[in-house]
Write a protein that holds these residues in place. Structure first.
Motif, PDB file in Angstrom:
ATOM      1  N   ARG A  82       0.815  -1.212   0.000  1.00  0.00           N
ATOM      2  CA  ARG A  82       0.000   0.000   0.000  1.00  0.00           C
ATOM      3  C   ARG A  82       0.849   1.262   0.000  1.00  0.00           C
ATOM      4  NH1 ARG A  82      -3.943   0.287   4.881  1.00  0.00           N
ATOM      5  NH2 ARG A  82      -4.983  -1.373   3.694  1.00  0.00           N
ATOM      6  N   GLU A  83       1.983   1.238   0.692  1.00  0.00           N
ATOM      7  CA  GLU A  83       2.825   2.433   0.825  1.00  0.00           C
ATOM      8  C   GLU A  83       4.275   2.106   0.457  1.00  0.00           C
ATOM      9  OE1 GLU A  83       2.021   4.970   4.272  1.00  0.00           O
ATOM     10  OE2 GLU A  83       0.602   3.433   4.940  1.00  0.00           O
ATOM     11  N   PRO A  84       4.515   1.794  -0.807  1.00  0.00           N
ATOM     12  CA  PRO A  84       5.875   1.406  -1.219  1.00  0.00           C
ATOM     13  C   PRO A  84       6.899   2.522  -1.083  1.00  0.00           C
ATOM     14  CG  PRO A  84       4.457   1.722  -3.136  1.00  0.00           C
ATOM     15  CD  PRO A  84       3.564   1.768  -1.941  1.00  0.00           C
ATOM     16  N   ARG A  85       6.441   3.788  -1.100  1.00  0.00           N
ATOM     17  CA  ARG A  85       7.380   4.908  -1.023  1.00  0.00           C
ATOM     18  C   ARG A  85       7.606   5.402   0.411  1.00  0.00           C
ATOM     19  NH1 ARG A  85       4.243   5.888  -5.478  1.00  0.00           N
ATOM     20  NH2 ARG A  85       2.881   7.303  -4.335  1.00  0.00           N
ATOM     21  N   LEU A  86       7.038   4.712   1.362  1.00  0.00           N
ATOM     22  CA  LEU A  86       7.226   5.091   2.768  1.00  0.00           C
ATOM     23  C   LEU A  86       8.701   4.974   3.148  1.00  0.00           C
ATOM     24  CD1 LEU A  86       5.703   5.803   5.433  1.00  0.00           C
ATOM     25  CD2 LEU A  86       5.626   3.345   5.894  1.00  0.00           C
ATOM     26  N   ALA A  87       9.216   5.986   3.852  1.00  0.00           N
ATOM     27  CA  ALA A  87      10.626   5.960   4.268  1.00  0.00           C
ATOM     28  C   ALA A  87      10.874   4.780   5.194  1.00  0.00           C
ATOM     29  CB  ALA A  87      10.986   7.261   4.962  1.00  0.00           C
TER      30      ALA A  87
END
Length: 486
Positions: free
Chosen positions: A403-408
Motif C-alpha cells: 500500500r505504501e511502497p514509497r514510505l521511508a
C-alpha cells in the motif's frame, strides 16, 4: 476516508484536558536503553523456555517431529523478526505490534493485534510464577513451598523494580539473563560428554500413525502437533519493539538488537535440544518437569553441574517473568493512551513508569496463578494469543509494503514480502496446531478475545485519542492517501 465511528477523538472531548497535557501525563523515560540492553531484553523474554516446556513436544512428535517443528518455528520467528525490525524502524513507539497493525489494518486490526499480545503477556508471567514456585520448593530455598505467598512475592518484588525505573529494570534483567545463558552453555558442554545418538529416537513407534518411523514415532501429524512446543524456544522475542520509546536512536538500534537476540536464541535452541535429548533420551525427557537437570542426573554423573543448572533455571524463569511484565505493561500503556482501553491505565509516575499498567496486569496475573495453579494451560492460552498476533503483524508488513511502497524505511526486511509471507503462513499453521494440543485453552483465549472485541465495538472505538503517536501516524497516512488520490 475512515468511518466516523472509527475516527480518533481529541482527549479534550472527554474532559482529559488538552492534548499536550494529556500526553505529558503519559510519557515514558526516553533514551534509557541501548543495543546491549535491548539484545538482553530479547533473550530474557525467551530464556526460560530453554530450561523446560519445549520437551513436552517430544510426547507429541518424538525427536524428529519436534526437531522439524522447532526448525519451522525458528524460521517463522526469524522471518517475523526481520519484518518487525522494518516496522519498528518506521514506527518506533511503545505500541509495538498494535501500532504496526493500526497503520496497516485500521483500528480493528490494531485492537485485535494489541489484545492478542496482551493475552500472551498477561498469561505467560502468571504461568511462570507457578514454575518459579516449583523451583523454589525443589531447591528448598528459605524452607518455602510452592503457593500463593511465593507468587505474591514474585509480583511484588519484580513489579517494584519496574516502578523504580526502566533503566534499572533492564540492567537487572540483563544480569539475570546473562547468568541463565552462561548456565545453558555450561550445561551443553557437560551434557555433550554423555551424548548418544541412539537415545534420540528411543520413543516407541505408534504403528497406527500415518508416516510413523523411529524418528517420527507419532507420524507426520506429530510434526504439526509439536509446533506450539517448538515455539517455546523463541516465544516472546517479538516484544523488543515495545521498548521503542525508551530506546536511543530506535530506528537503528531496534533492528540490530532484534537480529542479534534472534541469532543467540537460535544457537541456544540448537545446543539445548540436542544436548538434552542426546544425554537423557527422548523417552525419559518427554515428561520431565526439569529436563536439563534430569539429563545430567540420568546416569548418576554430573550431580554438581545439575545443581548449578537447577539454580540457573530459576534465574532463567526470573529473567523471563521480569521481562514479560515489562512487555505487557508497555502494550497496555500504548492501548490505553490511544483510548482502546480505559485511559487512566496509561498514567505514568514521576519516574516515567506506567504504574497502573504494571499493577493491574500484575494483580490479574497473581490472581490467575493463585486461583488456577495450572501453568501449562495458562501458557497454552498465551501461545494461542501469540500466534494470532504473529499472523496479524506479518500481514501488516505485507499490507504496508504494497500500500505504501514509497514510505521511508530506515531498515528494509531482507526478502521483502516473501519473508513476511513465510511468517504469516507458519503463524496460521501454529494457530491451528494449538487446537491439537489443548482445545480448552484455545477456547478460553477465544472467549477473552470475544469479550474484548465487544468492549471495543460498543464503547472504545468511538473514543480513540487522535494525539496518541500510533493514531497520529495512521491519521497522517490517511490524509496523504486522500491528497494523492490513492
Amino acid at each position: 476516508m475512515a468511518d466516523r465511528t472509527d475516527s480518533p477523538s481529541a482527549p479534550s472531548a472527554t474532559g482529559d484536558g488538552g492534548a499536550e497535557d494529556y500526553l505529558e501525563k503519559r510519557t515514558l523515560r526516553r533514551g534509557s536503553a541501548g543495543p546491549l540492553l535491548l539484545t538482553g531484553l530479547g533473550v530474557a523474554y525467551v530464556v526460560s523456555g530453554d530450561f523446560s516446556g519445549w520437551n513436552y513436544g517430544l510426547a507429541h512428535g518424538g525427536f524428529g517431529g519436534l526437531a522439524v517443528a522447532a526448525v519451522l518455528m525458528g524460521l517463522m520467528y526469524t522471518c517475523m523478526v526481520f519484518a518487525l525490525a522494518e516496522l519498528a524502524a518506521i514506527l518506533p513507539t511503545a505500541g509495538g505490534g498494535y501500532g504496526f497493525a493500526r497503520r496497516a489494518l485500521g483500528p480493528w486490526g490494531g485492537f485485535l493485534t494489541g489484545t492478542a499480545i496482551l493475552i500472551e503477556y498477561v498469561l505467560a508471567p502468571a504461568a511462570i510464577s507457578l514454575f518459579i514456585g516449583d523451583y523454589v520448593e525443589s531447591l528448598h530455598l528459605f524452607g518455602l513451598t510452592s503457593g500463593w505467598p511465593v507468587y505474591l512475592a514474585c509480583f511484588v518484588v519484580f513489579i517494584g523494580i519496574h516502578l523504580w525505573g526502566v533503566g534499572e529494570a533492564l540492567r537487572f534483567s540483563f544480569v539475570v539473563t546473562g547468568i541463565a545463558v552462561a548456565a545453558l552453555i555450561v550445561f551443553a558442554a557437560g551434557a555433550f560428554t554423555d551424548f548418544d545418538a541412539g537415545r534420540l529416537d528411543d520413543i516407541p513407534v505408534d504403528p497406527d500413525a500415518f508416516g510413523a518411523s523411529s524418528w517420527l514415532p507419532f507420524g507426520l501429524l506429530g510434526i504439526w502437533a509439536a509446533f506450539p512446543f517448538g515455539m517455546w524456544f523463541f516465544l516472546g522475542v517479538e516484544g523488543v519493539p515495545l521498548a521503542a520509546e525508551e530506546t536511543r536512536d530506535p530506528a537503528r538500534t531496534l533492528p540490530r538488537a532484534m537480529a542479534t537476540s534472534m541469532g543467540i536464541l537460535l544457537l541456544l535452541a540448537l545446543l539445548t535440544f540436542l544436548a538434552t535429548t542426546g544425554a537423557g533420551g527422548a523417552e525419559a525427557m518427554k515428561d520431565a518437569g526439569n529436563p536439563l537437570v534430569a539429563a545430567l542426573e540420568g546416569d548418576g554423573h554430573g550431580r554438581v553441574l545439575a545443581r548449578v543448572v537447577n539454580y540457573a533455571g530459576l534465574a532463567g524463569l526470573v529473567a523471563s517473568f521480569f521481562s514479560l511484565i515489562y512487555a505487557g505493561s508497555r502494550q497496555l500503556f500504548a492501548l490505553s493512551r490511544a483510548g482502546y482501553l480505559p485511559r487512566f491505565l496509561s498514567l505514568t509516575s514521576r519516574r516515567k513508569a506506567p504504574w497502573l499498567g504494571l499493577l493491574v496486569p500484575g494483580a490479574l496475573g497473581f490472581a490467575l496463578a493463585a486461583a488456577s495453579g495450572d501453568g501449562a494451560r495458562m501458557l497454552n492460552v498465551a501461545v494461542f494469543g501469540a500466534t494470532i498476533s504473529y499472523a496479524l503483524m506479518s500481514l501488516s508488513h505485507i499490507v504496508l509494503r504494497r500500500r505504501e511502497p514509497r514510505l521511508a524505511r530506515p531498515y528494509r526486511t531482507p526478502g521483502g514480502t516473501a519473508t513476511s509471507a513465510v511468517a504469516f503462513v507458519l503463524a496460521c499453521s501454529a494457530l491451528v496446531a494449538t487446537f491439537l494440543v489443548d482445545v480448552t485453552a484455545a477456547f478460553i483465549a477465544l472467549g477473552v478475545y470475544a469479550v474484548a472485541a465487544a468492549y471495543f465495538a460498543l464503547y472504545s472505538r468511538h473514543r480513540l485519542v487522535a494525539g496518541a503517536p500510533e493514531e497520529e501516524f495512521a491519521a497522517l497516512a490517511a490524509a496523504e492517501a486522500e491528497l494523492t488520490g490513492e
